[in-house]
Design a protein around this motif. Structure first.
Motif, short mmCIF file in Angstrom:
data_model
loop_
_atom_site.label_atom_id
_atom_site.label_comp_id
_atom_site.label_asym_id
_atom_site.label_seq_id
_atom_site.Cartn_x
_atom_site.Cartn_y
_atom_site.Cartn_z
N ILE A 245 36.06 24.47 -26.73
CA ILE A 245 36.78 23.27 -27.15
C ILE A 245 38.06 23.80 -27.79
O ILE A 245 38.00 24.48 -28.81
CB ILE A 245 35.98 22.41 -28.14
CG1 ILE A 245 34.67 21.92 -27.50
CG2 ILE A 245 36.81 21.24 -28.65
CD1 ILE A 245 33.81 21.04 -28.39
N ASN B 2 34.15 30.32 -29.55
CA ASN B 2 33.33 29.11 -29.70
C ASN B 2 33.46 28.50 -31.10
O ASN B 2 32.61 27.74 -31.53
CB ASN B 2 31.87 29.45 -29.39
CG ASN B 2 31.06 28.25 -28.94
OD1 ASN B 2 31.61 27.32 -28.35
ND2 ASN B 2 29.77 28.26 -29.21
N ALA C 178 33.65 24.59 -31.30
CA ALA C 178 32.50 23.89 -30.72
C ALA C 178 31.24 24.15 -31.54
O ALA C 178 30.45 23.24 -31.79
CB ALA C 178 32.29 24.33 -29.28
N CYS D 165 29.67 19.70 -23.22
CA CYS D 165 29.22 19.45 -24.60
C CYS D 165 28.69 18.02 -24.73
O CYS D 165 29.32 17.19 -25.39
CB CYS D 165 30.32 19.73 -25.60
SG CYS D 165 31.95 19.09 -25.15
N GLY E 185 33.26 17.67 -30.38
CA GLY E 185 33.78 18.30 -31.59
C GLY E 185 34.48 17.30 -32.49
O GLY E 185 34.31 16.08 -32.32
#
Ligand SMILES: *Cc1c(COP(=O)(O)O)cnc(C)c1O
Length: 432
Positions: A155, A183, A186, A334, A339
């Motif tokens: 993300i 990461n 996220a 996701c 997020g």
């Protein structure tokens, strides 16, 4: 332990009651050295024949618990913690790279990473090729004989765009190089990149993993699944390593090769060590990761939708919005949420952004993200200031854009704060 589910692992993985005292919380082992049982024990540790504690630049019991916990949450074979997220990126690249080698990286990255990759790593003779990761052919074409890794954010900062991790992993795989995923934004609660084919996962533990803006830290997780000896691209792992008296890490340590290399050579010689107090704060934070992330995501969804309907707002980048071009990818990569980091653009441009930032009260104007508190920043005048105009736009940090990191407060209170700051930004524009 690894057969437990995420909510259990985030509390327990890597830790046990202290064998000496029974202390239930992981103690801060504030010690630089560890007494060897005898000369043979010391020799075995230095030969990497036995795993244990030698000196805290390399290993420390508090940091070791955090390493095991993050490895478990990411579904990796092993992890090495270090002093910051930026240190983690160097630690991840170090065993792979050499002078003349390059990495193929996404244009959509944290501003500091753009600078690290476009400027600083050149001092080591490394280089980075920036590519739009939405264009798989461009990624494929950018990889050449000297490429040693592909790097992107699951993300991506600052816009919260989603990367098709599986598709990019397949491109990297076909070229025989590892995919490294940052990461940070996220967290393994929302995205587990190794399950999507990534080899290495790096974190700034400074952000959501710690979660309350107290300590800086980083981590490199290895999937343990990459065959470093499949080609001759990675001699530090597949050939006798002169920096550790000829040890062939891939042969000796199998799926733990990258992790052992990171400790025995990376931390030993680069010295980007995490201190045990930082590890302790991060362990405390990780215990509530899933609870916080669910609230972060819920608040972000509510606030992004509200902003999208505000007359002063030109655009909102949040991938969780039904209108986002990344919504389909978000549902795939996701599904628990996209997020809590995104940007919005103001119709009245740069000056309105600055006035907005100057008028928020509950939001803090801070160069950080992933805090329990809601944060905002005008990237073009701060984190992305050192980028050229076209780099700013490619990175999603154009002059008319504000980045929000949505916290875990009450969403209505956050909206009320945004509403009054937007009114002041617009009012000032009208008066001019
Ligand atoms: C903050 C951040 C980094 C750098 O981490 P530090 O801990 O500040 O060194 C790297 N990547 C992303 C996505 C970040 O948000």
């Amino acid at each position: 332990m690894t057969d437990h589910r995420f909510d259990t692992l985030q509390v327990h993985a890597g830790s046990r009651p202290d064998p000496a005292t029974g202390a239930r919380q992981t103690p801060i082992y504030q010690s630089t050295g560890y007494v060897f049982r005898d000369a043979d024990h010391a020799a075995a540790l230095f030969n990497l024949q036995e795993v244990g504690f030698i000196y805290s630049r390399l290993t420390n019991p508090t940091v070791a618990v955090l390493q095991d916990r993050i490895a478990a949450l990411e579904g990796g074979a092993g992890a090495v913690c270090c002093s910051s997220g930026h240190a983690a990126q160097i630690m991840a690249l170090f065993p792979l790279m050499g002078p003349g080698r390059n990495i193929v990286v996404s244009t959509r990255l944290y501003g500091g990473t753009v600078t690290q990759f476009s400027q600083t790593i050149r001092r080591f003779g490394w280089s980075a090729k920036f590519v739009d990761f939405d264009d798989l052919d461009a990624v494929r074409d950018a990889i050449d004989d000297d490429t040693r890794a592909v790097f992107g954010e699951a993300i991506a900062n600052p816009g919260g765009w989603i990367m098709d991790v599986r598709a990019i992993a397949d491109v990297a795989d076909a070229a025989g190089v590892p995919l490294i995923i940052d990461n940070t934004t996220a967290t393994p609660y929302l995205v587990r990149p190794i399950e999507h084919g990534a080899t290495l996962v790096v974190h700034s533990t400074t952000k959501y993993l710690t979660g309350n803006g107290t300590v800086t830290g980083g981590c490199v997780v290895d999937s343990g699944g990459f065959d470093w000896a499949a080609n001759d691209k990675f001699p530090s792992l597949s050939q006798p390593e002169p920096a550790y008296h000829g040890t062939v890490f891939a042969e000796t340590f199998g799926p733990m090769a990258f992790t052992f290399h990171g400790i025995a050579i990376g931390l030993r010689d680069l010295g980007m060590t995490m201190n045990p107090q930082a590890a302790h704060y991060t362990l405390l934070g990780i215990e509530t990761l899933s609870l916080r992330m669910d609230r972060h995501v819920r608040n972000a969804e509510t606030i992004a939708a509200w902003l999208e309907g505000h007359p002063a707002v030109k655009a909102v980048t949040y991938a969780g919005l039904p209108s986002s071009p990344y919504k389909v990818l978000a549902d795939k990569v996701c599904p628990k949420g996209a997020g809590a980091l995104f940007t919005f653009a103001l119709k009245d441009g740069y000056d309105a952004c600055v006035r907005f930032i100057d008028n928020v009260k509950l939001f803090s104007h801070v160069a950080n993200l992933g805090d329990t508190r809601s944060l905002c920043i005008h990237s073009a005048s701060t984190t992305h200031r050192q980028l050229q105009a076209e780099q700013q736009i490619a990175a999603g940090a154009a002059p008319d854009v504000v980045r929000l990191s949505i916290g875990i407060e009450d969403a209505d209170d956050l909206i009320a704060d945004l509403d009054q700051a937007l009114a002041k930004a617009a009012g000032a524009m009208a008066a001019e």
